[in-house]
Design a protein around this motif. Sequence first.
Motif, mmCIF file in Angstrom:
data_model
loop_
_atom_site.group_PDB
_atom_site.id
_atom_site.type_symbol
_atom_site.label_atom_id
_atom_site.label_comp_id
_atom_site.label_asym_id
_atom_site.label_seq_id
_atom_site.Cartn_x
_atom_site.Cartn_y
_atom_site.Cartn_z
ATOM 1 N N VAL A 341 82.740 -15.770 10.114
ATOM 2 C CA VAL A 341 81.323 -16.035 10.335
ATOM 3 C C VAL A 341 80.841 -16.923 9.181
ATOM 4 O O VAL A 341 80.578 -16.426 8.083
ATOM 5 C CB VAL A 341 80.496 -14.739 10.403
ATOM 6 N N PRO A 342 80.727 -18.234 9.387
ATOM 7 C CA PRO A 342 80.328 -19.144 8.307
ATOM 8 C C PRO A 342 78.909 -18.910 7.801
ATOM 9 O O PRO A 342 78.594 -19.298 6.680
ATOM 10 C CB PRO A 342 80.470 -20.538 8.935
ATOM 11 N N GLU A 343 78.059 -18.321 8.647
ATOM 12 C CA GLU A 343 76.708 -17.957 8.213
ATOM 13 C C GLU A 343 76.390 -16.568 8.742
ATOM 14 O O GLU A 343 76.165 -16.380 9.937
ATOM 15 C CB GLU A 343 75.665 -18.958 8.734
ATOM 16 N N PHE A 344 76.392 -15.593 7.833
ATOM 17 C CA PHE A 344 75.978 -14.240 8.177
ATOM 18 C C PHE A 344 74.634 -13.988 7.505
ATOM 19 O O PHE A 344 74.511 -14.075 6.285
ATOM 20 C CB PHE A 344 77.013 -13.219 7.706
ATOM 21 N N GLY A 345 73.609 -13.719 8.295
ATOM 22 C CA GLY A 345 72.249 -13.621 7.788
ATOM 23 C C GLY A 345 72.085 -12.629 6.652
ATOM 24 O O GLY A 345 72.315 -11.435 6.812
ATOM 25 N N ASN A 375 80.646 -15.649 5.233
ATOM 26 C CA ASN A 375 79.850 -16.329 4.209
ATOM 27 C C ASN A 375 78.417 -15.828 4.345
ATOM 28 O O ASN A 375 77.787 -15.987 5.393
ATOM 29 C CB ASN A 375 79.877 -17.847 4.393
ATOM 30 N N PHE A 376 77.908 -15.186 3.292
ATOM 31 C CA PHE A 376 76.543 -14.673 3.317
ATOM 32 C C PHE A 376 75.554 -15.817 3.116
ATOM 33 O O PHE A 376 75.600 -16.530 2.116
ATOM 34 C CB PHE A 376 76.348 -13.624 2.222
ATOM 35 N N TYR A 377 74.678 -15.963 4.092
ATOM 36 C CA TYR A 377 73.679 -17.027 4.046
ATOM 37 C C TYR A 377 72.302 -16.368 4.044
ATOM 38 O O TYR A 377 71.870 -15.858 5.074
ATOM 39 C CB TYR A 377 73.826 -17.937 5.266
ATOM 40 N N MET A 378 71.612 -16.295 2.850
ATOM 41 C CA MET A 378 71.957 -16.927 1.584
ATOM 42 C C MET A 378 72.084 -15.859 0.499
ATOM 43 O O MET A 378 71.692 -14.717 0.712
ATOM 44 C CB MET A 378 70.867 -17.922 1.194
ATOM 45 N N LEU A 379 72.584 -16.293 -0.666
ATOM 46 C CA LEU A 379 72.629 -15.388 -1.809
ATOM 47 C C LEU A 379 71.363 -15.481 -2.650
ATOM 48 O O LEU A 379 70.998 -14.515 -3.321
ATOM 49 C CB LEU A 379 73.835 -15.703 -2.707
ATOM 50 N N ALA A 380 70.722 -16.638 -2.656
ATOM 51 C CA ALA A 380 69.577 -16.850 -3.550
ATOM 52 C C ALA A 380 68.321 -17.190 -2.754
ATOM 53 O O ALA A 380 68.335 -18.078 -1.897
ATOM 54 C CB ALA A 380 69.876 -17.971 -4.541
ATOM 55 N N ASP A 381 67.225 -16.469 -3.037
ATOM 56 C CA ASP A 381 65.926 -16.804 -2.439
ATOM 57 C C ASP A 381 65.469 -18.160 -2.958
ATOM 58 O O ASP A 381 65.516 -18.429 -4.149
ATOM 59 C CB ASP A 381 64.870 -15.779 -2.852
ATOM 60 N N ARG A 382 64.977 -18.998 -2.044
ATOM 61 C CA ARG A 382 64.343 -20.246 -2.448
ATOM 62 C C ARG A 382 63.381 -20.656 -1.354
ATOM 63 O O ARG A 382 63.037 -19.847 -0.491
ATOM 64 C CB ARG A 382 65.382 -21.360 -2.736
ATOM 65 N N TRP A 385 63.103 -19.325 2.492
ATOM 66 C CA TRP A 385 64.054 -18.216 2.651
ATOM 67 C C TRP A 385 63.573 -17.044 1.806
ATOM 68 O O TRP A 385 63.013 -17.237 0.720
ATOM 69 C CB TRP A 385 65.458 -18.634 2.209
ATOM 70 N N THR A 386 63.794 -15.833 2.302
ATOM 71 C CA THR A 386 63.317 -14.674 1.582
ATOM 72 C C THR A 386 64.248 -13.482 1.772
ATOM 73 O O THR A 386 64.999 -13.425 2.757
ATOM 74 C CB THR A 386 61.889 -14.274 2.052
ATOM 75 N N ASP A 387 64.187 -12.573 0.816
ATOM 76 C CA ASP A 387 64.911 -11.280 0.890
ATOM 77 C C ASP A 387 66.421 -11.441 0.803
ATOM 78 O O ASP A 387 67.169 -10.673 1.390
ATOM 79 C CB ASP A 387 64.543 -10.542 2.187
ATOM 80 N N ALA A 388 66.877 -12.461 0.067
ATOM 81 C CA ALA A 388 68.305 -12.623 -0.162
ATOM 82 C C ALA A 388 68.740 -11.726 -1.323
ATOM 83 O O ALA A 388 67.936 -11.030 -1.940
ATOM 84 C CB ALA A 388 68.636 -14.080 -0.460
ATOM 85 N N ARG A 389 70.027 -11.764 -1.645
ATOM 86 C CA ARG A 389 70.566 -10.804 -2.610
ATOM 87 C C ARG A 389 70.256 -11.152 -4.070
ATOM 88 O O ARG A 389 70.144 -10.291 -4.918
ATOM 89 C CB ARG A 389 72.078 -10.672 -2.400
ATOM 90 N N LEU A 390 70.192 -12.449 -4.362
ATOM 91 C CA LEU A 390 69.856 -12.860 -5.715
ATOM 92 C C LEU A 390 68.419 -13.349 -5.744
ATOM 93 O O LEU A 390 68.001 -14.136 -4.901
ATOM 94 C CB LEU A 390 70.783 -14.006 -6.178
ATOM 95 N N LYS A 391 67.655 -12.913 -6.711
ATOM 96 C CA LYS A 391 66.244 -13.301 -6.811
ATOM 97 C C LYS A 391 66.065 -14.368 -7.886
ATOM 98 O O LYS A 391 66.850 -14.496 -8.786
ATOM 99 C CB LYS A 391 65.381 -12.079 -7.126
#
Length: 391
Positions: A341-345, A375-382, A385-391
Amino acid sequence: MKKNVRFTQNGIYLEGSQSEKEGKEIPLYSGSIHYWRMAPETWETALINAKNMGFSIVETYIPWGVHEPERNEFDYGKKDPRKDLNKFLDICEKVGLYVIVRPGPHINAEMTWFGYPQWLLRMPEIQAKTPLGTSVVYPYVTGAFPIPSYASSKLYEETRHYFKSFAEILKKHCYPKGGIVAIQADNETCNFFRDQPYIMDYSEESVQQYYRFLEEKYKEIEKLNKTYHSKYKKFEEICPPAGYQEKDENLEYYFDWLEYKEYQILEALRKMVEILEELELPIPIFHNCAYQNYTPISVQRDEKLPGLSVAGIDAYPDPGDTSMLKERIRYLAGSSKLPFVPEFGSGSWFDREQLLSPKRKGLAICMFRNGMKVNFYMLADRDRWTDARLK
């Protein structure tokens, strides 16, 4: 071109190098970090945090519209430090992370023009057409834009020019010299989610491609006439269907247009892979299908394209939606060389009604237990995009 990296059933295999004589296999679990959306002084911290989370691979797009906002005016950090792709890759290697790059040309990435430069999409010869001859428009919430045609020769000419602009940067950083271990050809090649048969593409070059498809399939016009119960003298006399005419029993005519939609997508991917191969990068090429496991998308046919190693399918499940994931896992396990899965939400884009919070671990565990690579999409909020793993 000899590849120093290859996909396996479990992940990615790296050939031995001067520093590491023995080859090694690494699991394909990665996460997306977009360098151009972050201040350069935060890159190292974000990458260190990603590694501390257990990731050995990060992924990033290389957006065309960011690096060539005006035609033939490229910027890879000279004007805007956030665009310094070379520096970002240097830091990835310093931290000890491998990298997957995705240069498009289409990237989506929640960008208004889906990563394309505005000047490109304004070119009439690049735009896809409706049956009425008008441009097909994608009604994106931040701004509608004309959809490019997969049949446009100008699109591939400009793509080739853009890819050459970053070729030396990637060569410098490809394994074993650097950390880049894979590259993606295009992004979700599915007519920009306009996969209904009669919406597009009726541009002049697409219609000519349709004729080539018919000729390749039937070889001779007499064979087509026998199938269609028609009296055409040449393939170019056939008018592509703009919709099904009720009670028309000549179904082959409509089925051929549907088959052409698959043909066009495969041809687009073939051309994108061909352009990437011209860069002579010693890494494998893969593709990400959007979400479809039905026509006009085919993982199996994608993976038969010369030079394309793996085709995965993206997944953006709603919280608790394990049924979709189970179906996706079973389909990929039985059809792809690597269930990926190249993009897993991981988080959510700005206009989605629900979030997939990192606190909801059940979905990821479901995938891991069934052997899916992610591939986790995304790791960083920017932005957007919101509620990702890295803030």
